[in-house]
Design an enzyme around this catalytic site. Structure first.
Site, PDB file in Angstrom:
ATOM      1  N   ALA A  10       0.823  -1.217   0.000  1.00 13.55           N
ATOM      2  CA  ALA A  10       0.000   0.000   0.000  1.00 13.55           C
ATOM      3  C   ALA A  10       0.857   1.266   0.000  1.00 13.55           C
ATOM      4  O   ALA A  10       0.322   2.365  -0.121  1.00 13.55           O
ATOM      5  CB  ALA A  10      -0.935   0.008   1.201  1.00 13.55           C
ATOM      6  N   CYS A  11       2.172   1.126   0.132  1.00 16.01           N
ATOM      7  CA  CYS A  11       3.083   2.270   0.241  1.00 16.01           C
ATOM      8  C   CYS A  11       3.783   2.518  -1.094  1.00 16.01           C
ATOM      9  O   CYS A  11       4.466   1.632  -1.620  1.00 16.01           O
ATOM     10  CB  CYS A  11       4.110   1.989   1.338  1.00 16.01           C
ATOM     11  N   GLY A  12       3.649   3.724  -1.631  1.00 16.03           N
ATOM     12  CA  GLY A  12       4.278   4.075  -2.903  1.00 16.03           C
ATOM     13  C   GLY A  12       5.794   3.980  -2.851  1.00 16.03           C
ATOM     14  O   GLY A  12       6.424   3.516  -3.803  1.00 16.03           O
ATOM     15  N   ARG A  15       6.655   0.359  -3.049  1.00 16.54           N
ATOM     16  CA  ARG A  15       6.448  -0.152  -4.413  1.00 16.54           C
ATOM     17  C   ARG A  15       7.562   0.317  -5.343  1.00 16.54           C
ATOM     18  O   ARG A  15       8.070  -0.449  -6.167  1.00 16.54           O
ATOM     19  CB  ARG A  15       5.086   0.281  -4.963  1.00 16.54           C
TER      20      ARG A  15
END
Length: 140
Positions: A10-12, A15
């Site tokens: 969920a964390c950019g 990612r």
């Protein structure tokens, strides 16, 4: 090369770090630490090896940090580690472990310090389109 990323999909930033590792031609071991948190000794070792204090490895934003009173400077490292183990969302991410070192990869480009320089081929852009530069200031 054996690479492990402690990842939150969920964390950019997490990612982007994972994408940079894969761009280097490395398929890492991906540990979704919210589902499978590291053990106490492993977490303490990663924090130490990354050159961080336990307090520096705690994530405040979007966590129960304030509600748990973790801003109290009197809290010991052991107490902070206990909180991180009880609430893995408090572990800042992504932590990446390679034979070349351990880093908290914020920003995601910090992973470049612990990957072989000769593995990157071609340009790389983050999810938001920002171009990633190598240590020489040139685009990857």
């Amino acid at each position: 090369m054996n690479v492990t990323i402690y990842h939150n999909p969920a964390c950019g930033t997490s990612r982007n770090t994972l994408a940079l590792i894969r761009h280097a031609g490395i398929e890492p071991t991906v540990v979704e630490y919210l589902k499978t948190p590291p053990g106490r000794d492993e977490l303490a070792a990663m924090i130490r090896d990354a050159g961080l204090t336990v307090r520096e490895a705690i994530r405040e934003k979007g966590t129960p940090y304030a509600e748990l009173g973790l801003d109290d400077p009197a809290l010991t490292d052991d107490a902070l580690l206990d909180a991180m183990l009880a609430h893995p969302i408090l572990i800042n991410r992504p932590l990446v472990v390679t034979p070349l070192g351990t880093r908290l990869c914020r920003p995601s480009e910090a992973v470049l310090d612990i990957l072989p320089a000769d593995t990157f081929k071609g340009a790389f852009a983050k999810e938001d389109g920002e171009q990633v530069l190598g240590s020489d200031g040139k685009r990857l």
